[in-house]
Structure formats: C-alpha cells, structure tokens
Design a protein around this motif. Structure first.
Motif, PDB file in Angstrom:
ATOM      1  N   ALA A  12       0.845  -1.197   0.000  1.00  0.00           N
ATOM      2  CA  ALA A  12       0.000   0.000   0.000  1.00  0.00           C
ATOM      3  C   ALA A  12       0.886   1.255   0.000  1.00  0.00           C
ATOM      4  O   ALA A  12       0.622   2.212  -0.730  1.00  0.00           O
ATOM      5  CB  ALA A  12      -0.940  -0.016   1.203  1.00  0.00           C
ATOM      6  N   ARG A  13       1.942   1.237   0.813  1.00  0.00           N
ATOM      7  CA  ARG A  13       2.878   2.372   0.824  1.00  0.00           C
ATOM      8  C   ARG A  13       3.543   2.529  -0.539  1.00  0.00           C
ATOM      9  O   ARG A  13       3.645   3.623  -1.079  1.00  0.00           O
ATOM     10  CB  ARG A  13       3.980   2.159   1.884  1.00  0.00           C
ATOM     11  CG  ARG A  13       3.646   2.700   3.269  1.00  0.00           C
ATOM     12  CD  ARG A  13       4.889   2.769   4.158  1.00  0.00           C
ATOM     13  NE  ARG A  13       5.590   1.492   4.296  1.00  0.00           N
ATOM     14  CZ  ARG A  13       5.222   0.519   5.129  1.00  0.00           C
ATOM     15  NH1 ARG A  13       4.158   0.659   5.902  1.00  0.00           N
ATOM     16  NH2 ARG A  13       5.914  -0.610   5.195  1.00  0.00           N
ATOM     17  N   ALA A  14       3.958   1.393  -1.111  1.00  0.00           N
ATOM     18  CA  ALA A  14       4.624   1.442  -2.419  1.00  0.00           C
ATOM     19  C   ALA A  14       3.669   1.876  -3.523  1.00  0.00           C
ATOM     20  O   ALA A  14       4.103   2.292  -4.597  1.00  0.00           O
ATOM     21  CB  ALA A  14       5.223   0.070  -2.744  1.00  0.00           C
ATOM     22  N   SER A  15       2.354   1.776  -3.266  1.00  0.00           N
ATOM     23  CA  SER A  15       1.361   2.196  -4.256  1.00  0.00           C
ATOM     24  C   SER A  15       1.104   3.702  -4.203  1.00  0.00           C
ATOM     25  O   SER A  15       0.282   4.222  -4.962  1.00  0.00           O
ATOM     26  CB  SER A  15       0.038   1.445  -4.044  1.00  0.00           C
ATOM     27  OG  SER A  15       0.225   0.058  -4.174  1.00  0.00           O
ATOM     28  N   GLY A  16       1.776   4.388  -3.295  1.00  0.00           N
ATOM     29  CA  GLY A  16       1.670   5.847  -3.209  1.00  0.00           C
ATOM     30  C   GLY A  16       0.248   6.299  -2.969  1.00  0.00           C
ATOM     31  O   GLY A  16      -0.411   5.811  -2.060  1.00  0.00           O
ATOM     32  N   GLY A  17      -0.237   7.189  -3.809  1.00  0.00           N
ATOM     33  CA  GLY A  17      -1.575   7.739  -3.635  1.00  0.00           C
ATOM     34  C   GLY A  17      -2.687   6.792  -4.067  1.00  0.00           C
ATOM     35  O   GLY A  17      -3.864   7.046  -3.811  1.00  0.00           O
ATOM     36  N   ALA A  18      -2.340   5.699  -4.735  1.00  0.00           N
ATOM     37  CA  ALA A  18      -3.367   4.759  -5.191  1.00  0.00           C
ATOM     38  C   ALA A  18      -3.809   3.870  -4.035  1.00  0.00           C
ATOM     39  O   ALA A  18      -3.026   3.574  -3.131  1.00  0.00           O
ATOM     40  CB  ALA A  18      -2.816   3.890  -6.321  1.00  0.00           C
ATOM     41  N   ALA A  19      -5.067   3.443  -4.081  1.00  0.00           N
ATOM     42  CA  ALA A  19      -5.535   2.431  -3.125  1.00  0.00           C
ATOM     43  C   ALA A  19      -4.873   1.106  -3.472  1.00  0.00           C
ATOM     44  O   ALA A  19      -4.471   0.886  -4.616  1.00  0.00           O
ATOM     45  CB  ALA A  19      -7.050   2.302  -3.200  1.00  0.00           C
ATOM     46  N   CYS A  20      -4.731   0.253  -2.475  1.00  0.00           N
ATOM     47  CA  CYS A  20      -4.108  -1.050  -2.711  1.00  0.00           C
ATOM     48  C   CYS A  20      -5.130  -2.140  -2.414  1.00  0.00           C
ATOM     49  O   CYS A  20      -5.634  -2.232  -1.297  1.00  0.00           O
ATOM     50  CB  CYS A  20      -2.877  -1.204  -1.814  1.00  0.00           C
ATOM     51  SG  CYS A  20      -1.996  -2.763  -2.031  1.00  0.00           S
ATOM     52  N   GLY A  21      -5.448  -2.941  -3.422  1.00  0.00           N
ATOM     53  CA  GLY A  21      -6.384  -4.046  -3.252  1.00  0.00           C
ATOM     54  C   GLY A  21      -5.645  -5.349  -3.012  1.00  0.00           C
ATOM     55  O   GLY A  21      -4.487  -5.352  -2.583  1.00  0.00           O
ATOM     56  N   ALA A  22      -6.323  -6.455  -3.284  1.00  0.00           N
ATOM     57  CA  ALA A  22      -5.718  -7.771  -3.087  1.00  0.00           C
ATOM     58  C   ALA A  22      -6.354  -8.792  -4.013  1.00  0.00           C
ATOM     59  O   ALA A  22      -7.575  -8.929  -4.055  1.00  0.00           O
ATOM     60  CB  ALA A  22      -5.897  -8.219  -1.637  1.00  0.00           C
ATOM     61  N   ALA A  23      -5.521  -9.496  -4.781  1.00  0.00           N
ATOM     62  CA  ALA A  23      -5.987 -10.658  -5.537  1.00  0.00           C
ATOM     63  C   ALA A  23      -6.029 -11.833  -4.573  1.00  0.00           C
ATOM     64  O   ALA A  23      -5.008 -12.191  -3.985  1.00  0.00           O
ATOM     65  CB  ALA A  23      -5.056 -10.943  -6.712  1.00  0.00           C
ATOM     66  N   VAL A  24      -7.226 -12.385  -4.362  1.00  0.00           N
ATOM     67  CA  VAL A  24      -7.399 -13.492  -3.410  1.00  0.00           C
ATOM     68  C   VAL A  24      -7.975 -14.724  -4.118  1.00  0.00           C
ATOM     69  O   VAL A  24      -8.547 -15.607  -3.484  1.00  0.00           O
ATOM     70  CB  VAL A  24      -8.284 -13.072  -2.213  1.00  0.00           C
ATOM     71  CG1 VAL A  24      -7.631 -11.941  -1.428  1.00  0.00           C
ATOM     72  CG2 VAL A  24      -9.686 -12.650  -2.657  1.00  0.00           C
ATOM     73  N   LYS A  25      -7.825 -14.764  -5.433  1.00  0.00           N
ATOM     74  CA  LYS A  25      -8.286 -15.919  -6.214  1.00  0.00           C
ATOM     75  C   LYS A  25      -7.511 -17.172  -5.808  1.00  0.00           C
ATOM     76  O   LYS A  25      -6.514 -17.083  -5.079  1.00  0.00           O
ATOM     77  CB  LYS A  25      -8.093 -15.613  -7.699  1.00  0.00           C
ATOM     78  CG  LYS A  25      -6.641 -15.364  -8.071  1.00  0.00           C
ATOM     79  CD  LYS A  25      -6.512 -14.535  -9.342  1.00  0.00           C
ATOM     80  CE  LYS A  25      -5.047 -14.471  -9.754  1.00  0.00           C
ATOM     81  NZ  LYS A  25      -4.815 -13.480 -10.794  1.00  0.00           N
ATOM     82  N   ALA A  26      -7.981 -18.310  -6.352  1.00  0.00           N
ATOM     83  CA  ALA A  26      -7.323 -19.602  -6.080  1.00  0.00           C
ATOM     84  C   ALA A  26      -7.172 -19.815  -4.568  1.00  0.00           C
ATOM     85  O   ALA A  26      -6.102 -20.178  -4.081  1.00  0.00           O
ATOM     86  CB  ALA A  26      -5.984 -19.698  -6.804  1.00  0.00           C
ATOM     87  N   ARG A  52      -3.391  -3.982  -7.604  1.00  0.00           N
ATOM     88  CA  ARG A  52      -3.996  -5.306  -7.351  1.00  0.00           C
ATOM     89  C   ARG A  52      -2.932  -6.367  -7.103  1.00  0.00           C
ATOM     90  O   ARG A  52      -2.804  -7.315  -7.853  1.00  0.00           O
ATOM     91  CB  ARG A  52      -4.828  -5.754  -8.567  1.00  0.00           C
ATOM     92  CG  ARG A  52      -5.827  -4.757  -9.105  1.00  0.00           C
ATOM     93  CD  ARG A  52      -6.654  -5.388 -10.227  1.00  0.00           C
ATOM     94  NE  ARG A  52      -5.868  -5.957 -11.303  1.00  0.00           N
ATOM     95  CZ  ARG A  52      -5.509  -5.305 -12.409  1.00  0.00           C
ATOM     96  NH1 ARG A  52      -5.852  -4.051 -12.595  1.00  0.00           N
ATOM     97  NH2 ARG A  52      -4.797  -5.924 -13.339  1.00  0.00           N
ATOM     98  N   PRO A  53      -2.153  -6.246  -6.042  1.00  0.00           N
ATOM     99  CA  PRO A  53      -1.146  -7.278  -5.805  1.00  0.00           C
ATOM    100  C   PRO A  53      -1.782  -8.596  -5.380  1.00  0.00           C
ATOM    101  O   PRO A  53      -2.832  -8.615  -4.732  1.00  0.00           O
ATOM    102  CB  PRO A  53      -0.316  -6.703  -4.655  1.00  0.00           C
ATOM    103  CG  PRO A  53      -1.273  -5.827  -3.909  1.00  0.00           C
ATOM    104  CD  PRO A  53      -2.175  -5.236  -4.967  1.00  0.00           C
ATOM    105  N   GLY A  54      -1.128  -9.677  -5.748  1.00  0.00           N
ATOM    106  CA  GLY A  54      -1.475 -11.004  -5.256  1.00  0.00           C
ATOM    107  C   GLY A  54      -0.221 -11.618  -4.651  1.00  0.00           C
ATOM    108  O   GLY A  54       0.016 -11.543  -3.442  1.00  0.00           O
ATOM    109  N   LEU A  55       0.617 -12.159  -5.521  1.00  0.00           N
ATOM    110  CA  LEU A  55       1.791 -12.933  -5.102  1.00  0.00           C
ATOM    111  C   LEU A  55       2.569 -12.332  -3.928  1.00  0.00           C
ATOM    112  O   LEU A  55       2.896 -13.026  -2.965  1.00  0.00           O
ATOM    113  CB  LEU A  55       2.735 -13.106  -6.307  1.00  0.00           C
ATOM    114  CG  LEU A  55       3.964 -13.970  -6.046  1.00  0.00           C
ATOM    115  CD1 LEU A  55       3.565 -15.422  -5.851  1.00  0.00           C
ATOM    116  CD2 LEU A  55       4.970 -13.845  -7.189  1.00  0.00           C
ATOM    117  N   ALA A  56       2.877 -11.044  -4.000  1.00  0.00           N
ATOM    118  CA  ALA A  56       3.739 -10.439  -2.975  1.00  0.00           C
ATOM    119  C   ALA A  56       3.054 -10.390  -1.606  1.00  0.00           C
ATOM    120  O   ALA A  56       3.725 -10.424  -0.577  1.00  0.00           O
ATOM    121  CB  ALA A  56       4.177  -9.042  -3.407  1.00  0.00           C
ATOM    122  N   LEU A  57       1.713 -10.334  -1.595  1.00  0.00           N
ATOM    123  CA  LEU A  57       1.009 -10.368  -0.306  1.00  0.00           C
ATOM    124  C   LEU A  57       1.354 -11.635   0.457  1.00  0.00           C
ATOM    125  O   LEU A  57       1.448 -11.646   1.679  1.00  0.00           O
ATOM    126  CB  LEU A  57      -0.507 -10.360  -0.526  1.00  0.00           C
ATOM    127  CG  LEU A  57      -1.141  -9.092  -1.077  1.00  0.00           C
ATOM    128  CD1 LEU A  57      -2.592  -9.383  -1.437  1.00  0.00           C
ATOM    129  CD2 LEU A  57      -1.055  -7.994  -0.027  1.00  0.00           C
TER     130      LEU A  57
END
Ligand SMILES: *Cc1c(COP(=O)(O)O)cnc(C)c1O
Length: 347
Positions: free
Chosen positions: A22-36, A205-210
């Motif tokens: 979220a910090r690395a996303s700066g002003g953008a909101a940070c979501g989460a890919a939770v598929k699979a 929309r990060p997935g893997l790194a989460l």
C-alpha cells in the motif's frame, strides 16, 4: 484430528506485506488478488486479515470463489469484491444477487449484464496481453455507453521484466482515462507496483507479494514469507553406504547416512521437482531432500541432526529459492498447496 502436515501461516507478515505494498502504491488504493483460495492459503482467513489491515478491494476469478465469501459482510466494511472472469449465462442468477461485481471482459458479457439491468460492474480492457479484455477500439465505438463502471482494469504481461511492453501497455491504458464513466483505473499487479508511480493509477492489485512471493528483486527487502510447510517425521533409518532411497533408487548413499522419512509429498503440492534439491530445517539445522519425492512422503538426510520419529520439520519458506530448487514458479508453489494441511494462523 490433527493432520501430520500443516501450513504455519504468519498473519502479521500478511498484514505487513499489504501495508508495504500500500505504501509502495503511493496515492493509489491497494487491493488484493485473493483468487485460487487466497493463493492456496485459505481465502476466508486471508480476506478477514486483509480487511483488518485496511484493504478494501478484493479480486477472485469465478463466482464459486465469490460464493465462498458470501457470508462476509463486505459492504458494511466499505469493501468490495470483483470477479475477474466476468459473467457467463449460467452465472447470472447468482451474479445479480451477489455482493460481488463482475469484471466484464467481452462485448457479449457487457450486453448480457446490461440486458439484465446492469448495476455496478468493472471492465477489463486488453492493452496488449491478448488474454482477457475488450479492445480499446470497442470503447471508442461506444460499447460502454451507459454502463455503470466502478473500475476499468487492464493487466500487464511483463511487469516482472524490464520490457518495452510495460510502457506500451501503460500508454494505451492511460489514453482511456476520461473515455468511460469509470470511477477508477487499475493496472498494476505485485510487480507492476514496482514500475513506479505512472503505473499506479487509482488502484493496485497485488497477489503474489502479499503471500510472500517476490516477483522482482525490488521487493526482496520489503516482503516477508507468510506460509511455511511443516510435516512430521514418520521414521528415522540408517541407510548403509551403497544402498538407495526411494522410487527408482535414484539416490545412492556414498557413506552411511541417517535418513528421516517425512509426511509430505507431491499430493500436498510438494512437487517432484524438489527431488534431490529441496531444503528443510530442523530448528537451525539445514536438511536436504534426497531421492524422489513420492506422493505422500519425502526423505531427508538428517545425519548429524537431532531428528526422530514424531518431530516436526519445517520446509523452506523462501519462495524465490524454493522456485529455483523445484523448477516451479512461486505462483505454482503457493496455489498448489494441497488440502491435507491444517492451516494454522499465527498473528
Ligand atoms: C492474479 C491477478 C493479479 C495479481 O497478480 P500478482 O502477479 O499475483 O500480483 C492482478 N490482476 C489480475 C487481473 C490478475 O489476474
């Protein structure tokens, strides 16, 4: 009942990884890919923890996956769920009653959704990956007129590489700003976040790194492992020099060797690629996989280690290293984690 293999899951690391992204996303909101199933870790636990960390935008691939979250009241938390594969005819009854939004990715899906009265949706546009998405030309031709779009998405093909295609896709996507009534634009996955502020748009929309994956070196010092496989020793044995271990007798003892047979195999997602290459730990002592990984069992060289029947062994939680050892991708190592594990969260 306790299974002889478990996933030790670090809830604090999951939350810390999301906050770092979220910090690395700066002003953008940070979501989460939770598929699979939350990349194999268990989607309900992942979503509950990410909600508590502050995440408000979740992505699954199908309506079955959305149904697994149906009893979580996302709306009252101000959160939303998007279904990346859009809506088939067969999904419409469930989709129109669901708290989730479809990510429409073909003209037929757009017409289907509009024909049923529409409602909020997301739209995927293809900017060069040629996987899912309507064409920018379809937008220019008016396909999305009157569609209530929350988020306009596209997806990067080469975000984990230094490729000219990243900038090409970014430019095509940026040109769509203001061309639809979308409230937000979203392009970057985990690796895409590291490409810089121009790639962040309104939502990442990060997935893997989460989940502890490190698709690019830039994330190495930022991301912590979340999942560790642990499995119980079934038997310790002495293998005399010249004898072999496992199927096809591929491993031959060059000296007398103490071997532990452990309750873990490729049926758990501990793939055959770890044969002779996998790494495990008994406390701080490093152990090597020897011979072929079987369906339910794997052998470790425990010479010199204080390891016996009933002891728990930890397998390497470092995903980039495990990926190199096995020849599998970090994504496959996570999403292939099997159903026999007890999934135990520590916060
Ligand atoms: C899976 C997926 C993501 C997350 O990608 P990672 O590489 O795991 O960060 C983001 N967007 C879309 C459309 C996806 O399918």
């Amino acid at each position: 009942m306790t299974a002889p293999q478990r996933l030790s899951l670090d809830g604090a690391a999951l939350a810390a990884n999301w906050r770092a992204l979220a910090r690395a996303s700066g002003g953008a909101a940070c979501g989460a890919a939770v598929k699979a199933d939350g990349y194999g870790l268990g989607v309900r636990d992942v979503v509950t923890r990410l909600l508590a960390a502050g995440c408000r935008d979740f992505f699954v691939s199908s309506w079955n996956e959305a149904a697994a979250l149906a009893d979580l009241d996302l709306a009252s938390a101000g959160a939303s769920l998007s279904v990346l594969h859009g809506v088939r005819d067969a999904d419409m009854t469930i989709a129109t009653a669901s708290q989730a939004r479809p990510v429409l990715s073909t003209s037929a899906q757009v017409r289907r959704w509009q024909g049923a009265g529409g409602g909020a949706c997301d739209v995927m546009v293809d900017t060069g990956m040629n996987r899912l998405g309507i064409a920018p030309d379809d937008i220019a031709a008016g396909l999305l007129g009157g569609v209530a779009i929350d988020t306009l998405l596209s997806h990067l093909a080469c975000a984990d590489e230094d490729s000219a295609m990243n900038e090409q896709q970014r430019t095509r996507f940026a040109a769509l700003a203001g061309r639809t009534n979308a409230r937000r634009l979203s392009l970057a996955n985990s690796a895409g976040i590291t490409l810089g502020v121009d790639y962040h748009f309104d939502l990442t929309r990060p997935g893997l790194a989460l989940y502890g994956g490190m698709p690019v070196p830039a994330l190495t010092d930022v991301i912590r492992p979340v999942a560790r496989i642990e499995a119980e020793v079934l038997q310790r044995r002495l293998v005399r020099a010249g004898e072999t271990v496992g199927y096809n007798a591929t491993w031959v003892a060059s000296v007398d060797t103490q071997v532990a047979i452990v309750n873990l195999g490729y049926a758990d997602g501990y793939w055959r690629g770890f044969s002779d290459t996998g790494l495990a730990f008994a406390g701080d002592v490093q152990l090597s996989v020897i011979g072929r990984v079987s369906m339910d069992l794997v052998a470790l060289d425990v010479t010199g280690a204080d390891v016996g029947e009933g002891d728990w062994i930890a397998f390497d939680p470092d995903l980039p290293r495990a990926a190199r050892a096995s020849g599998m991708s970090q994504y496959e190592l996570l999403t292939g984690l099997g159903h026999r594990f007890d999934r135990i969260w520590h916060d």
